[in-house]
Design an enzyme around this catalytic site. Structure first.
Site, PDB file in Angstrom:
ATOM      1  N   SER A  68     -21.088 -26.599-100.958  1.00  0.00           N
ATOM      2  CA  SER A  68     -21.463 -25.218-101.255  1.00  0.00           C
ATOM      3  C   SER A  68     -20.268 -24.278-101.384  1.00  0.00           C
ATOM      4  O   SER A  68     -19.479 -24.402-102.305  1.00  0.00           O
ATOM      5  CB  SER A  68     -22.435 -24.765-100.168  1.00  0.00           C
ATOM      6  OG  SER A  68     -23.056 -23.577-100.534  1.00  0.00           O
ATOM      7  N   ASP A 284     -22.606 -18.613-105.341  1.00  0.00           N
ATOM      8  CA  ASP A 284     -21.581 -19.456-104.734  1.00  0.00           C
ATOM      9  C   ASP A 284     -21.548 -20.811-105.456  1.00  0.00           C
ATOM     10  O   ASP A 284     -22.256 -21.018-106.454  1.00  0.00           O
ATOM     11  CB  ASP A 284     -21.761 -19.590-103.219  1.00  0.00           C
ATOM     12  CG  ASP A 284     -22.949 -20.449-102.841  1.00  0.00           C
ATOM     13  OD1 ASP A 284     -23.845 -20.627-103.692  1.00  0.00           O
ATOM     14  OD2 ASP A 284     -22.999 -20.939-101.703  1.00  0.00           O
ATOM     15  N   ASP A 288     -26.619 -21.393-104.108  1.00  0.00           N
ATOM     16  CA  ASP A 288     -27.679 -21.082-103.144  1.00  0.00           C
ATOM     17  C   ASP A 288     -27.480 -19.714-102.494  1.00  0.00           C
ATOM     18  O   ASP A 288     -28.245 -19.336-101.607  1.00  0.00           O
ATOM     19  CB  ASP A 288     -27.883 -22.198-102.097  1.00  0.00           C
ATOM     20  CG  ASP A 288     -26.678 -22.427-101.211  1.00  0.00           C
ATOM     21  OD1 ASP A 288     -25.656 -21.727-101.381  1.00  0.00           O
ATOM     22  OD2 ASP A 288     -26.752 -23.322-100.345  1.00  0.00           O
ATOM     23  N   ARG A 511     -18.397 -16.700 -83.104  1.00  0.00           N
ATOM     24  CA  ARG A 511     -19.162 -17.947 -83.075  1.00  0.00           C
ATOM     25  C   ARG A 511     -18.380 -19.027 -83.842  1.00  0.00           C
ATOM     26  O   ARG A 511     -17.616 -18.701 -84.771  1.00  0.00           O
ATOM     27  CB  ARG A 511     -20.561 -17.775 -83.697  1.00  0.00           C
ATOM     28  CG  ARG A 511     -20.560 -17.212 -85.104  1.00  0.00           C
ATOM     29  CD  ARG A 511     -21.939 -17.211 -85.722  1.00  0.00           C
ATOM     30  NE  ARG A 511     -22.354 -18.533 -86.131  1.00  0.00           N
ATOM     31  CZ  ARG A 511     -22.001 -19.089 -87.294  1.00  0.00           C
ATOM     32  NH1 ARG A 511     -21.237 -18.464 -88.166  1.00  0.00           N
ATOM     33  NH2 ARG A 511     -22.428 -20.292 -87.603  1.00  0.00           N
ATOM     34  N   SER A 513     -17.891 -21.679 -86.622  1.00  0.00           N
ATOM     35  CA  SER A 513     -18.528 -21.973 -87.915  1.00  0.00           C
ATOM     36  C   SER A 513     -19.117 -23.374 -87.868  1.00  0.00           C
ATOM     37  O   SER A 513     -18.575 -24.262 -87.219  1.00  0.00           O
ATOM     38  CB  SER A 513     -17.482 -21.882 -89.031  1.00  0.00           C
ATOM     39  OG  SER A 513     -17.966 -22.535 -90.182  1.00  0.00           O
TER      40      SER A 513
HETATM   41  C1  G16 Z   1     -24.314 -22.537 -95.187  1.00  0.00           C
HETATM   42  C2  G16 Z   1     -25.665 -22.294 -94.595  1.00  0.00           C
HETATM   43  C3  G16 Z   1     -25.862 -20.808 -94.362  1.00  0.00           C
HETATM   44  C4  G16 Z   1     -24.731 -20.273 -93.477  1.00  0.00           C
HETATM   45  C5  G16 Z   1     -23.377 -20.642 -94.077  1.00  0.00           C
HETATM   46  C6  G16 Z   1     -22.210 -20.300 -93.201  1.00  0.00           C
HETATM   47  O1  G16 Z   1     -24.205 -21.877 -96.418  1.00  0.00           O
HETATM   48  O2  G16 Z   1     -26.645 -22.772 -95.492  1.00  0.00           O
HETATM   49  O3  G16 Z   1     -27.103 -20.627 -93.750  1.00  0.00           O
HETATM   50  O4  G16 Z   1     -24.811 -18.897 -93.366  1.00  0.00           O
HETATM   51  O5  G16 Z   1     -23.315 -22.038 -94.309  1.00  0.00           O
HETATM   52  O6  G16 Z   1     -22.283 -21.038 -92.010  1.00  0.00           O
HETATM   53  P1  G16 Z   1     -21.132 -21.023 -90.939  1.00  0.00           P
HETATM   54  O7  G16 Z   1     -20.857 -19.593 -90.631  1.00  0.00           O
HETATM   55  O8  G16 Z   1     -21.709 -21.792 -89.799  1.00  0.00           O
HETATM   56  O9  G16 Z   1     -19.918 -21.658 -91.563  1.00  0.00           O
HETATM   57  P2  G16 Z   1     -23.646 -22.610 -97.718  1.00  0.00           P
HETATM   58  O10 G16 Z   1     -23.871 -21.646 -98.825  1.00  0.00           O
HETATM   59  O11 G16 Z   1     -22.193 -22.896 -97.451  1.00  0.00           O
HETATM   60  O12 G16 Z   1     -24.476 -23.851 -97.798  1.00  0.00           O
END
Ligand code: G16
Length: 550
Positions: A68, A284, A288, A511, A513
């Site tokens: 993503s 992105d 999504d 938090r 990631s």
């Molecule tokens: C994914 C998740 C999202 C989340 C994002 C960031 O997005 O589907 O729900 O907000 O990661 O997550 P983190 O802050 O834990 O890195 P994507 O668009 O990368 O699939």
């Protein structure tokens, strides 16, 4: 498991040894890391997807190879459950354990034990069906091959490779194949459904409020969204959309795309002076997520950001308006509407949604949590500030709506029912989808006759800042209360609170990631300078507690 199955696993698993000395985690959205170490994970999660299909009576399960928003050298593996939503959280520990099994024997033992516990038949008597997809990352092809070998090592499993698709398209196909029993629900069906329902919403705009709202320019993050949006543009004969950053030249997600625009609050590459004031959107890498923006002045890349919270507010307002046309206090059935956000939601957006009279609930980051919560309502609207979100409609509500749509005598009410019906068909109810979300935003703006600036005026964001901190071990941070409080390491939360209270309207949390090897820091305050300063002080604090110098 029978002997034939055991020896098939043994043979194929030996071709995919796991990386040595690396622990893999099922994170916010599946496994995500450097693509070069993901072969064994793709293979093993292929097996998991087939087991999931067997467990759910042969339902179609999705397996998507994507990282993503991450950099192009990363990749990832995620699984879609029968409803198109993310893999049930109960199976995540099993995913972790098989991804980290050191050798084929221990892998087979884990599978055997799990299959027994879950009552999954591993003797070839039942069929399993998996839909596979990938984004445009160069590593995608070989990871798809590894996943196929994993799937096909489960006797009776059939794999259907959908090629390069957006993540939400794959989730949609899984959902549609299972729910509507459309064995062939394909990418073409997806395009047909979203374009037909978009046209329906446009046709239902009362003539008196119809205004052209001018050109839209879309930054496609140099990812898969560009070619798919082009298909929609042609299908809709939609001349007023210009598609940029389609991947023919630039690098995936590098200074382009929704994550970059939302986090850094600047225009993506390829946008500049001539675009000042024009309505722009960013997807992105796997389409999504969606955010909108406008460029403020010539000569710099500063933007007015219209983020996921504003998209949520626009959708909530439109749905609320249509529901109030359709129902009044005398109506026996009052649909329950719920709005789901995370700690990243701007405080001003939450205040606005509550002012609209909506119930707002918070969950931890990750659509898997928001989606689950939103399912508890007749209409559940969820969005993360980063632009990932959608709207869910309960079966009960849709039955009621279908009836109102056909039996309603009052034209205004009938049209409101038709609009809500079209929204339920346009929006991707499996997962957040930048393309269908974009079409819904465009339809609502046209319906309202609103410019992007008018939309942005719904409320004024509190200034905020997000930064990332590289630490030795991000899992050392443990949070609670929808990620707003740090429980571990001891002492850090007290220090964050002591800093935060110094700033008027200050709010701050940290938090780990679940998609990148960093700790994220979010700060909000009454001025941009204060939000920047708070974020930077707390980032230093995180570094003191967890940095590499310890
Ligand atoms: C994914 C998740 C999202 C989340 C994002 C960031 O997005 O589907 O729900 O907000 O990661 O997550 P983190 O802050 O834990 O890195 P994507 O668009 O990368 O699939």
């Amino acid at each position: 498991m029978d002997e034939q199955q055991r020896s098939t696993f043994l043979q194929s698993a030996s071709r995919f040894p796991p990386p040595k000395g690396i622990k893999l985690y099922y994170g916010t959205a599946g496994f995500r890391t450097d693509a070069s170490i993901l072969q064994s994970t793709a293979f093993r999660i292929g097996i998991l997807a087939a087991l999931r299909s067997l467990k759910t009576g042969g339902a179609v399960i999705g397996l998507m190879i994507t990282a993503s928003h991450n950099k192009v050298s990363d990749n990832g593996v995620k699984v879609a459950d029968p409803g198109g939503e993310m893999l049930t959280q109960d199976w995540e520990p099993f995913a972790d354990s098989i991804a980290n099994a050191p050798d084929p024997d221990s892998l087979i033992q884990l599978i055997d034990e799990f299959a027994k516990k879950e009552g999954i038949p591993l003797n070839g008597t039942q069929a399993a069906a998996i839909l596979l997809g990938r984004d445009t990352r160069p590593s995608g092809e070989s990871l798809v091959e590894a996943a196929k070998q994993g799937i096909c090592s489960v006797i009776g499993a059939i794999v259907n490779d959908m090629g390069v698709v957006t993540t939400p398209q794959l989730h949609w196909m899984v959902r549609t194949r299972n729910k509507d029993l459309k064995a062939s629900a394909s990418e073409l069906d997806y395009f047909d459904q979203v374009s037909t329902s978009f046209r329906c919403l446009i046709d239902l705009i009362p003539k008196k409020s119809y205004h052209g709202i001018g050109k839209l320019i879309v930054d496609c993050a140099n990812g898969v969204g560009g070619e798919k949006l082009q298909v929609l543009k042609e299908k809709l004969n939609w001349l007023d959309v210009e598609i940029r950053n389609t991947g023919k030249q630039g690098i995936l997600n590098e200074q382009v795309g929704a994550d970059y625009v939302q986090k850094d609050k600047v225009a993506p590459q390829g946008f500049g002076g001539p675009d000042v004031g024009v309505r722009c959107a960013s997807l992105d890498g796997d389409a999504d997520r969606l955010v909108y923006f406008t460029i403020i002045t010539k000569g710099n890349n500063q933007i007015n950001l219209v983020d996921g919270d504003k998209i949520l507010s626009l959708f909530a307002l439109f749905i609320k308006d249509q529901l109030s046309i359709l129902t009044d206090d005398t109506c026996e059935y009052q649909p329950r509407v719920g709005v789901v956000q995370t700690a990243y939601a701007n405080g001003a957006s939450t205040k606005y949604l509550k002012y609209l009279g909506l119930q707002v609930i918070f969950t931890p980051t990750g659509v898997k949590y928001l989606h689950e919560k939103a399912q508890e309502y007749d209409i559940g609207i969820y969005f993360e500030a980063n632009g990932h979100g959608t709207i869910l409609f309960s079966d009960h509500f849709l039955c009621w709506l279908e009836d109102r749509k056909s039996t309603e005598k009052c034209l205004e009410k009938k049209n409101a029912a038709k609009r809500l019906w079209a929204v339920s068909k346009l929006i991707n109810q499996a997962v957040g989808d930048a393309l269908s979300g974009l079409l819904l935003v465009e339809a609502i703006l046209q319906h309202m006759g609103w410019s992007v600036d008018k939309w942005n005026e719904l409320y004024h964001d509190l200034p905020s800042r997000q930064v990332k901190v590289k630490v030795a071990d991000r899992t050392a941070i443990v949070t609670t209360n929808a990620e707003t409080i740090v429980q571990k390491p001891p002492g850090i939360q007290e220090a964050i609170t002591a800093l935060t209270v110094k700033y008027p309207q200050g709010r701050c949390f940290v938090r780990p990631s679940g998609t990148e090897d960093v700790v994220r820091v979010y700060a909000e305050a009454s001025t941009q300078e204060a939000a920047d300063e708070l974020a930077s002080c707390v980032a230093k604090l995180v570094d003191q507690f967890l940095g590499f110098h310890i």
